[in-house]
Design a protein around this motif. Sequence first.
Motif, PDB file in Angstrom:
ATOM      1  N   ASP A 119       1.342  -4.986  -9.709  1.00  0.00           N
ATOM      2  CA  ASP A 119       1.889  -4.089  -8.644  1.00  0.00           C
ATOM      3  C   ASP A 119       2.335  -2.915  -9.043  1.00  0.00           C
ATOM      4  O   ASP A 119       3.459  -2.783  -9.740  1.00  0.00           O
ATOM      5  CB  ASP A 119       2.774  -4.997  -7.853  1.00  0.00           C
ATOM      6  N   SER A 135      -2.457  -0.562  -7.638  1.00  0.00           N
ATOM      7  CA  SER A 135      -2.227  -1.905  -7.135  1.00  0.00           C
ATOM      8  C   SER A 135      -3.635  -2.265  -6.483  1.00  0.00           C
ATOM      9  O   SER A 135      -3.919  -1.737  -5.614  1.00  0.00           O
ATOM     10  CB  SER A 135      -1.236  -2.052  -6.092  1.00  0.00           C
ATOM     11  N   TYR A 141      -4.280  -4.842  -5.041  1.00  0.00           N
ATOM     12  CA  TYR A 141      -4.195  -5.338  -3.917  1.00  0.00           C
ATOM     13  C   TYR A 141      -3.413  -4.643  -2.775  1.00  0.00           C
ATOM     14  O   TYR A 141      -3.641  -5.214  -1.638  1.00  0.00           O
ATOM     15  CB  TYR A 141      -3.313  -6.782  -4.020  1.00  0.00           C
ATOM     16  N   GLU A 142      -3.324  -3.570  -2.967  1.00  0.00           N
ATOM     17  CA  GLU A 142      -3.170  -2.651  -1.780  1.00  0.00           C
ATOM     18  C   GLU A 142      -3.642  -1.372  -1.718  1.00  0.00           C
ATOM     19  O   GLU A 142      -3.579  -0.315  -1.138  1.00  0.00           O
ATOM     20  CB  GLU A 142      -1.486  -2.115  -1.874  1.00  0.00           C
ATOM     21  N   THR A 178      -6.325   1.571  -0.414  1.00  0.00           N
ATOM     22  CA  THR A 178      -6.645   1.733   0.728  1.00  0.00           C
ATOM     23  C   THR A 178      -8.285   2.464   0.690  1.00  0.00           C
ATOM     24  O   THR A 178      -8.689   2.792   1.661  1.00  0.00           O
ATOM     25  CB  THR A 178      -6.161   3.076   1.275  1.00  0.00           C
ATOM     26  N   PRO A 206       2.484  -7.529  -2.638  1.00  0.00           N
ATOM     27  CA  PRO A 206       1.046  -7.477  -2.025  1.00  0.00           C
ATOM     28  C   PRO A 206       0.423  -8.749  -1.917  1.00  0.00           C
ATOM     29  O   PRO A 206      -0.538  -8.852  -1.081  1.00  0.00           O
ATOM     30  CB  PRO A 206       0.382  -6.873  -3.255  1.00  0.00           C
ATOM     31  N   LEU A 209       3.303  -8.914   3.829  1.00  0.00           N
ATOM     32  CA  LEU A 209       1.854  -8.647   4.453  1.00  0.00           C
ATOM     33  C   LEU A 209       2.274  -8.516   5.804  1.00  0.00           C
ATOM     34  O   LEU A 209       1.670  -7.594   6.429  1.00  0.00           O
ATOM     35  CB  LEU A 209       0.632  -9.640   4.200  1.00  0.00           C
ATOM     36  N   LYS A 250      -6.354  -8.382   6.490  1.00  0.00           N
ATOM     37  CA  LYS A 250      -5.183  -7.217   6.137  1.00  0.00           C
ATOM     38  C   LYS A 250      -3.757  -8.187   5.712  1.00  0.00           C
ATOM     39  O   LYS A 250      -2.722  -7.798   5.399  1.00  0.00           O
ATOM     40  CB  LYS A 250      -4.820  -6.455   7.059  1.00  0.00           C
TER      41      LYS A 250
END
Length: 497
Positions: free
Chosen positions: A77, A104, A106-107, A109, A270, A276, A482
């Motif tokens: 992260d 990250s 997991y995050e 965009t 994340p 979330l 999401k």
Amino acid sequence: MHLPVSSSKFRHYRGAAMMFALAMVMVGTIAVTGMMYVLGARLQQSERMASASQRRLAWLNTDAANRQYGYVYSFRDTVTRAASSASLATNWGGLQASAYSNLSAYETTQRPSAPVVSYPFNNVQVPPTEDSGYFYERTVADSNTNQAEHVSMFNYLKSYPALLQGDLLILHKKAANATGDYYITNNIRVDGRVVIYDGTAQTADLRANSYIHMKPTFTNTVKNNAGTAAQLPENYAITPTATAGYGGTSTPTAVTNGTLKMINNTDFTPGSIYHLGQATGTWSTYSSTTASGSASTAVQIVQENSPTYAPPTTSPYNTTYSGKFKVLKIRLKNTGLTHCRITGAYDQVVIEGQTTTTEYSTADTLSPIIVWLDPTSTVRDVRFVGENNRRFILAAGPGTGTGAGTTLFLGYQSSSIVSGGPLRWRMNLITEFRPTYINLPTSVTLQMTGGVRTDWVLNCTDSGTSVRIILQRETDPENLEKLLPRDAWMETYFLVR
């Protein structure tokens, strides 16, 4: 009597012998010369093959170092790494990894539908979802200066919720403090894949399209979809997958051992459902048991003299109450409903879906909802009324609260709106160390569109062997991706120049 041999004939014989000897010498010379040429060619080939083999080994070693680097440092992260290098012995491979900041997987965009980087051109396959919900980041690395050729590696770190990919039942590593059998009911049919992270899980009577062992030593078996015979597993994941289940206290990183910690993970936000939900909507916390709301509000609290839905009395999922029966009602069809965090000491939580065809159709257009049983809550009895076509996540985890490890009773109270059809519930269920029991009305089959992640007992109160629960894939997630914790993997594109 011997006749004399003339000198001319004698000379003829000697000449023939000499010619034969010369012919043999010439043939031998040609053969030896040919053998020398062949031997020389083979030596040259061997030298070139040795050189090619050395280059190939160097490339593979470089790729291996790159993958190790990626899996050690990239699935964390907001990790920041300066440029670094690693070298093996001279000419046998090495790596020069580029720096990255606040990475990250997991995050991210970036989406395949609008990638910032498009080289190489086959870097991303557009997923079969309307919102193109596969996220990715890209890191790069090159070979070290010892190598004759320049080797470039483009590492695409991809992530997506496994439940939405068709892995509909994920059996995580058993909770550390769990004792007894890790049992999965034989009343479930998985119209997708079963993923097994724990070799002790009892899956022999489970039905599925396919299943995969996440470690090569596992021997769990799963029956085919028809339940007629055990099928062969996919056996072991070729591409390691990292889940967002990190539960340590050091530098936050994902895990590949299948540990489950996704309900409320402050060390890896994340992959935490609570965080979330916080990032994508509004949490409403319900702690008071005082009567409030009405039949038209999104949430209503009632105190009943006599329970509408009687609490179960069969061990081990039986529950008791005293005084007024305190019920929290959540109405998924209400457009004003927000994510629900339940912390109060309710005797029962009733989740109302839709009861008409029009309501069911409209629910598909509503935003996804999370209902989260906070570990501090003592709720063990959850009822589902009607059917549901709204994207919905039910999360129940032990944490360190009073509900740790206690059983969870999920009772379905209705039949299908469509006469003769299965009871349809669009739902993703995540339970951490909660023995879960599913109860269905007589002759009713539950069709759950979504999936289940668990690390402990998943059972059906029906003691028979017939299929009562069918898991099928969510084909239209639309923002649901999401809210669900992601699984991540790395795909490397390896170029030699």
